[in-house]
Design a protein around this motif. Sequence first.
Motif, PDB file in Angstrom:
ATOM      1  N   ARG A  81     -33.349 139.455  25.786  1.00 11.75           N
ATOM      2  CA  ARG A  81     -32.755 139.340  27.039  1.00 11.75           C
ATOM      3  C   ARG A  81     -32.652 141.000  27.458  1.00 11.75           C
ATOM      4  NH1 ARG A  81     -29.237 137.441  23.139  1.00 11.75           N
ATOM      5  NH2 ARG A  81     -28.569 138.258  22.043  1.00 11.75           N
ATOM      6  N   ARG A  82     -33.112 141.980  27.030  1.00  9.49           N
ATOM      7  CA  ARG A  82     -33.728 143.378  26.697  1.00  9.49           C
ATOM      8  C   ARG A  82     -34.917 142.976  28.729  1.00  9.49           C
ATOM      9  NH1 ARG A  82     -34.604 148.483  23.625  1.00  9.49           N
ATOM     10  NH2 ARG A  82     -34.596 149.872  25.574  1.00  9.49           N
ATOM     11  N   TRP A  83     -35.482 141.935  28.268  1.00  9.12           N
ATOM     12  CA  TRP A  83     -36.948 142.307  29.114  1.00  9.12           C
ATOM     13  C   TRP A  83     -37.199 141.335  29.279  1.00  9.12           C
ATOM     14  CZ3 TRP A  83     -37.989 145.167  24.031  1.00  9.12           C
ATOM     15  CH2 TRP A  83     -37.599 146.194  24.215  1.00  9.12           C
ATOM     16  N   PRO A  84     -36.312 139.987  30.002  1.00  8.80           N
ATOM     17  CA  PRO A  84     -36.146 138.925  30.304  1.00  8.80           C
ATOM     18  C   PRO A  84     -37.750 138.027  31.024  1.00  8.80           C
ATOM     19  CG  PRO A  84     -34.452 140.098  32.173  1.00  8.80           C
ATOM     20  CD  PRO A  84     -35.452 140.952  30.867  1.00  8.80           C
ATOM     21  N   ARG A  85     -37.960 139.007  31.888  1.00 11.38           N
ATOM     22  CA  ARG A  85     -39.407 138.497  32.353  1.00 11.38           C
ATOM     23  C   ARG A  85     -40.620 137.341  31.449  1.00 11.38           C
ATOM     24  NH1 ARG A  85     -42.147 141.992  37.242  1.00 11.38           N
ATOM     25  NH2 ARG A  85     -43.088 140.335  36.644  1.00 11.38           N
ATOM     26  N   ILE A  86     -40.345 139.243  30.298  1.00 15.75           N
ATOM     27  CA  ILE A  86     -41.669 139.136  29.267  1.00 15.75           C
ATOM     28  C   ILE A  86     -41.395 138.329  28.123  1.00 15.75           C
ATOM     29  CG2 ILE A  86     -42.430 140.201  27.174  1.00 15.75           C
ATOM     30  CD1 ILE A  86     -42.345 143.072  28.972  1.00 15.75           C
ATOM     31  N   GLY A  87     -39.662 137.748  28.049  1.00 14.18           N
ATOM     32  CA  GLY A  87     -38.992 136.310  26.717  1.00 14.18           C
ATOM     33  C   GLY A  87     -39.419 135.374  27.302  1.00 14.18           C
ATOM     34  N   GLY A  88     -39.674 135.353  28.715  1.00 15.21           N
ATOM     35  CA  GLY A  88     -39.797 134.174  29.731  1.00 15.21           C
ATOM     36  C   GLY A  88     -40.802 133.801  29.350  1.00 15.21           C
ATOM     37  N   LEU A  89     -41.943 134.750  29.428  1.00 14.67           N
ATOM     38  CA  LEU A  89     -43.717 134.466  29.834  1.00 14.67           C
ATOM     39  C   LEU A  89     -43.813 133.587  28.113  1.00 14.67           C
ATOM     40  CD1 LEU A  89     -45.964 134.516  31.099  1.00 14.67           C
ATOM     41  CD2 LEU A  89     -46.386 136.468  30.207  1.00 14.67           C
ATOM     42  N   VAL A  90     -43.172 134.008  27.543  1.00 19.36           N
ATOM     43  CA  VAL A  90     -43.394 134.371  25.461  1.00 19.36           C
ATOM     44  C   VAL A  90     -43.150 133.005  25.542  1.00 19.36           C
ATOM     45  CG1 VAL A  90     -42.803 134.683  23.225  1.00 19.36           C
ATOM     46  CG2 VAL A  90     -43.792 136.586  24.980  1.00 19.36           C
ATOM     47  N   ASP A  91     -41.412 132.622  25.828  1.00 21.43           N
ATOM     48  CA  ASP A  91     -41.285 130.966  26.051  1.00 21.43           C
ATOM     49  C   ASP A  91     -41.883 130.624  26.459  1.00 21.43           C
ATOM     50  OD1 ASP A  91     -39.429 131.722  24.083  1.00 21.43           O
ATOM     51  OD2 ASP A  91     -37.319 131.872  26.032  1.00 21.43           O
ATOM     52  N   ARG A  92     -42.250 130.274  27.391  1.00 18.05           N
ATOM     53  CA  ARG A  92     -43.319 128.869  27.919  1.00 18.05           C
ATOM     54  C   ARG A  92     -44.855 129.020  26.867  1.00 18.05           C
ATOM     55  NH1 ARG A  92     -41.430 131.122  33.187  1.00 18.05           N
ATOM     56  NH2 ARG A  92     -42.540 133.069  32.983  1.00 18.05           N
ATOM     57  N   THR A  93     -45.104 130.364  27.255  1.00 14.58           N
ATOM     58  CA  THR A  93     -46.656 129.886  26.543  1.00 14.58           C
ATOM     59  C   THR A  93     -46.295 129.844  24.612  1.00 14.58           C
ATOM     60  OG1 THR A  93     -46.708 132.262  27.450  1.00 14.58           O
ATOM     61  CG2 THR A  93     -48.869 131.721  25.196  1.00 14.58           C
ATOM     62  N   MET A  94     -45.171 129.816  24.253  1.00 17.41           N
ATOM     63  CA  MET A  94     -44.858 129.156  22.847  1.00 17.41           C
ATOM     64  C   MET A  94     -44.393 128.018  23.140  1.00 17.41           C
ATOM     65  SD  MET A  94     -43.811 132.404  20.841  1.00 17.41           S
ATOM     66  CE  MET A  94     -42.588 130.882  19.203  1.00 17.41           C
ATOM     67  N   ARG A  95     -44.027 127.296  24.230  1.00 16.97           N
ATOM     68  CA  ARG A  95     -43.790 125.807  25.000  1.00 16.97           C
ATOM     69  C   ARG A  95     -42.538 125.350  23.398  1.00 16.97           C
ATOM     70  NH1 ARG A  95     -46.090 123.272  27.756  1.00 16.97           N
ATOM     71  NH2 ARG A  95     -46.153 120.984  27.320  1.00 16.97           N
ATOM     72  N   ARG A  96     -41.956 126.470  24.127  1.00 13.45           N
ATOM     73  CA  ARG A  96     -40.096 126.827  22.587  1.00 13.45           C
ATOM     74  C   ARG A  96     -39.398 125.454  24.275  1.00 13.45           C
ATOM     75  NH1 ARG A  96     -39.034 130.951  19.167  1.00 13.45           N
ATOM     76  NH2 ARG A  96     -36.285 130.579  20.147  1.00 13.45           N
ATOM     77  N   ARG A  97     -39.059 124.710  23.285  1.00 14.36           N
ATOM     78  CA  ARG A  97     -38.204 123.240  24.013  1.00 14.36           C
ATOM     79  C   ARG A  97     -37.010 124.295  24.589  1.00 14.36           C
ATOM     80  NH1 ARG A  97     -35.644 121.331  18.321  1.00 14.36           N
ATOM     81  NH2 ARG A  97     -37.645 121.550  17.524  1.00 14.36           N
ATOM     82  N   SER A  98     -36.183 125.176  24.051  1.00 13.65           N
ATOM     83  CA  SER A  98     -35.322 126.290  25.201  1.00 13.65           C
ATOM     84  C   SER A  98     -36.235 126.251  26.336  1.00 13.65           C
ATOM     85  CB  SER A  98     -34.544 127.165  24.314  1.00 13.65           C
ATOM     86  OG  SER A  98     -35.424 127.698  24.281  1.00 13.65           O
ATOM     87  N   ALA A  99     -37.201 126.809  26.563  1.00 10.79           N
ATOM     88  CA  ALA A  99     -37.976 127.234  27.654  1.00 10.79           C
ATOM     89  C   ALA A  99     -38.476 126.182  28.313  1.00 10.79           C
ATOM     90  CB  ALA A  99     -38.950 128.290  27.158  1.00 10.79           C
ATOM     91  N   LEU A 100     -38.921 124.937  27.992  1.00 12.94           N
ATOM     92  CA  LEU A 100     -38.802 124.079  28.583  1.00 12.94           C
ATOM     93  C   LEU A 100     -37.683 123.013  29.397  1.00 12.94           C
ATOM     94  CD1 LEU A 100     -41.544 121.946  25.929  1.00 12.94           C
ATOM     95  CD2 LEU A 100     -42.082 123.565  28.251  1.00 12.94           C
ATOM     96  N   ARG A 101     -36.569 123.166  28.663  1.00 14.45           N
ATOM     97  CA  ARG A 101     -35.297 123.055  29.702  1.00 14.45           C
ATOM     98  C   ARG A 101     -34.985 123.616  30.314  1.00 14.45           C
ATOM     99  NH1 ARG A 101     -33.707 121.810  23.660  1.00 14.45           N
ATOM    100  NH2 ARG A 101     -32.607 123.637  23.590  1.00 14.45           N
ATOM    101  N   ARG A 102     -35.052 124.926  30.382  1.00 14.56           N
ATOM    102  CA  ARG A 102     -34.068 125.756  31.184  1.00 14.56           C
ATOM    103  C   ARG A 102     -35.622 126.060  32.667  1.00 14.56           C
ATOM    104  NH1 ARG A 102     -35.556 130.006  28.736  1.00 14.56           N
ATOM    105  NH2 ARG A 102     -34.365 130.100  26.920  1.00 14.56           N
TER     106      ARG A 102
END
Length: 92
Positions: A61-82
Motif C-alpha cells: 500500500r505504501r509503494w504500490p508500483r513495487i508491490g505490484g511488480l513483486v506480486d506479478r513476479t511471485m505469480r500470486r493469485r491476487s495479482a493474477l486476478r487483478r
Amino acid sequence: MQDRHPVSRALQLVLGGLLILGAAVVGPLPGPGGIFLFAGGLVLILRNSRLAQVKFARAKRRWPRIGGLVDRTMRRRSALRRHARDKRLRSR
C-alpha cells in the motif's frame, strides 16, 4: 494460508530466512544469484507467516508500483486476478 503441519511450516520459514541471508552473502559476487535466493526466501516466508503477509500488504500500500511488480513476479493469485480484471476493463 494452506493447512500445513507446524513443523513443516517452521522448517520452511527457517529455509526462507537462510535463503535471504544467503542472498546477502552472494549479492556482492558477479551475476544475479542473490536476486534469485532473495526471491525464493521471500516466497517461502510469505507463504508460511501471517505476520510477514500483513507487513508485505502494508508495504504494497505504501509503494504500490513495487508491490505490484513483486506480486506479478511471485505469480500470486491476487495479482493474477487483478491483472486480468484491469486488462478486461481496458479492453472495453
